[in-house]
Scaffold this active site. Structure first.
Site, PDB file in Angstrom:
ATOM      1  N   ASN A 387       0.836  -1.200   0.000  1.00 54.41           N
ATOM      2  CA  ASN A 387       0.000   0.000   0.000  1.00 54.41           C
ATOM      3  C   ASN A 387       0.876   1.258   0.000  1.00 54.41           C
ATOM      4  OD1 ASN A 387      -1.887   1.995   0.448  1.00 54.41           O
ATOM      5  ND2 ASN A 387      -3.139   0.770   1.829  1.00 54.41           N
ATOM      6  N   ASP A 388       1.512   1.543   1.135  1.00 52.96           N
ATOM      7  CA  ASP A 388       2.314   2.778   1.225  1.00 52.96           C
ATOM      8  C   ASP A 388       3.439   2.834   0.190  1.00 52.96           C
ATOM      9  OD1 ASP A 388       0.777   3.432   3.358  1.00 52.96           O
ATOM     10  OD2 ASP A 388       2.258   2.881   4.877  1.00 52.96           O
ATOM     11  N   VAL A 389       4.049   1.664  -0.079  1.00 55.04           N
ATOM     12  CA  VAL A 389       5.220   1.690  -0.958  1.00 55.04           C
ATOM     13  C   VAL A 389       4.857   1.928  -2.427  1.00 55.04           C
ATOM     14  CG1 VAL A 389       6.603   0.253   0.595  1.00 55.04           C
ATOM     15  CG2 VAL A 389       5.333  -0.832  -1.261  1.00 55.04           C
TER      16      VAL A 389
END
Ligand code: NAP
Length: 461
Positions: A387-389
């Site tokens: 998600n964040d990456v």
């Protein structure tokens, strides 16, 4: 003769530790590095057991037996996904041992009325302070990661000032003891305050920042061991502790760099708390759900597919399923690559370890800088529990809390498929605009389950 053997075993141990660390710097040589370091540790233990000052082996053997049973149980039964908390426990044990050695040395010398010179007292105080704060800090890190206490940052007004004042008092006592090393009550006050400081240091840090904190604590534990080496005049402890201390510190810096954050932000920023979790919350649009069979066809007729694994791959234990899917695709002539973000998952190398366990060839894994130029020519970028990456806000929105963090630019691919269970956010707690882009299709469900069904869908396509 015996001293000669001890020195030789310590020298061998130190060389093996250095070679082990060198091996650990590359996934292909990591296993061999680990074995070299293990052999080095055996050498160090044998050397230590030859020491003429040992009057009885009873307690040593008891400790060795208990430690071996606990270590073996941890090695056998702790799952890969729980590796960060396992490491936290190991740090707590190591640091507690260092603190106890320091306390016993001070106690022994004090009750015999012997004088402690300034250099020894500096090393001893350093060892006990770092050992004690690392013990409680690592135990709290373990409890947070294991979900035994709330993982979100615990903050209150004036927290940093309070913590810094407590640290200043502890260091003040330490400095006083260097010049007046006779006060047992002051020594134990310093020990007690250090234990408390460890808890206070980790309290405001969210569980997802724990890997950075733990490699910092690892670094403290290493330095505490090096200080123990000075107190006991043990060269292998000095060398191993210094290697441990500095490699832990370098690793913390590398992790912070990969997240585009400073160590102070990690330690004092309470990242992941409600106050910091702002960003593209007002995201417009809807997420487009895709059918599994359609994704199967899309993959089967693609030329190039890039898998981008993240924390969800680890929780789903989907490493074997992704390998199977890759095998099926490669048999059909599809080029398959894996894009690995340096902080994907919850600990450094998390994805590499999982994929290596599933025998994914190392040559298929590509680092961020290598793989990013390849996305525009990629037919399907498959995001597996990441998600964040892959959050394009880090690149496009300067006001985002993760602005500047390097990302895997999957949104530049011809098509993106995201495998996740629902609307769950990543570690940062931020909304991800990637999921709302027209190029993206959402395939909901547990990653392992979806990948297993995709294998069949590709075979039938
Ligand atoms: P992430 O941003 O935490 O996102 C993980 C995603 O996986 C979630 O959105 C979740 O969504 C999904 N998921 C969870 N379980 C799943 C399952 N069983 N099947 C399918 N999907 C599942 O993960 P990431 O992209 O790997 O990013 C890592 C984050 O950790 C970064 O913010 C990084 O800065 C931080 N961090 C990493 C390290 C490190 O050393 N690796 C250190 C410190 C901090 P659903 O709930 O909807 O399924």
């Amino acid at each position: 003769m015996e001293t000669y053997f001890i020195e030789i075993s310590y020298l061998l141990a130190s060389i093996l530790f250095i070679l082990g660390l060198k091996g650990l710097s590359h996934p292909e040589t990591a296993k061999r590095g680990m074995h070299l370091a293990e052999f080095g540790m055996l050498m160090a233990i044998i050397g230590t057991l030859l020491h003429h000052e040992i009057v009885t082996y009873t307690w040593i053997i008891t400790g060795l037996a208990i430690g071996s049973v606990v270590g073996l149980a941890m090695g056998l039964w702790v799952p890969m996904t729980a590796m960060p908390q396992r490491t936290a426990l190991s740090h707590a044990f190591g640091a507690f041992a260092a603190a106890l050695v320091g306390i016993s040395e001070f106690y022994k010398v004090s009750v015999h009325g012997e004088h402690i010179d300034r250099i020894t007292m500096s090393a001893l105080g350093f060892e006990v302070m770092l050992g004690a704060l690392t013990t409680t800090g690592s135990l709290l890190a373990f409890a947070k990661l294991q979900g035994m206490v709330r993982g979100t940052p615990m903050t209150y007004k004036g927290q940093n000032i309070f913590n810094m004042s407590l640290l200043a008092v502890t260091v003040g006592i330490f400095l006083y003891l260097i010049f007046v090393p006779t006060s047992m009550p002051l020594f134990f006050t310093m020990v007690g305050l250090s234990f408390v400081f460890g808890l206070l240091l980790v309290m405001p840090i969210g569980s997802a920042d724990m890997p950075v904190v733990m490699s910092l604590l690892n670094s403290y534990a290493g330095l505490a061991s090096a200080a123990t080496g000075f107190v006991l005049n043990n060269k292998v402890l000095i060398i191993a502790g210094t290697l441990d201390g500095f490699s832990g510190f370098i690793l913390s810096i590398l992790m912070c760099r990969a997240m585009n954050r400073s160590i102070t932000n990690v330690l004092f920023g309470a990242f992941g708390s409600a106050a910091t979790a702002t960003g593209a919350e007002d995201q417009q649009g809807t997420m487009r759900e895709v059918a599994l069979e359609d994704v199967g066809v899309q993959l089967a007729y693609a030329n190039k597919v890039i898998f981008v694994p993240g924390y969800g791959l680890a929780t789903a234990q989907a490493q074997h399923a992704v390998r199977e899917l890759a095998d099926v695709l490669e048999k059909r002539g599809v080029t398959v690559k894996y894009g690995i973000h340096p902080v994907a998952g919850r600990m450094p190398g998390h994805m590499n370890v999982l994929l290596a366990e599933a025998n994914v060839p190392y040559s298929s894994l590509y680092e961020l800088e290598q793989i990013n130029p390849e996305f525009p020519t990629t037919d399907v970028a498959m995001v597996i529990g990441a998600n964040d990456v892959v959050n394009p806000d880090a690149r496009d929105n300067p006001t985002s809390p993760i602005a500047g963090m390097p990302i895997l630019e999957v949104d530049r691919s011809k098509s993106v498929v995201v495998l996740k269970r629902g609307q769950g956010k990543g570690f940062s707690g931020l909304e991800n605009p990637l999921f709302f882009k027209p190029v993206t299709g959402m395939l909901y469900g547990d990653a392992k389950d979806s990948l297993t069904r995709l294998v069949q869908a590709v075979q039938h396509a």
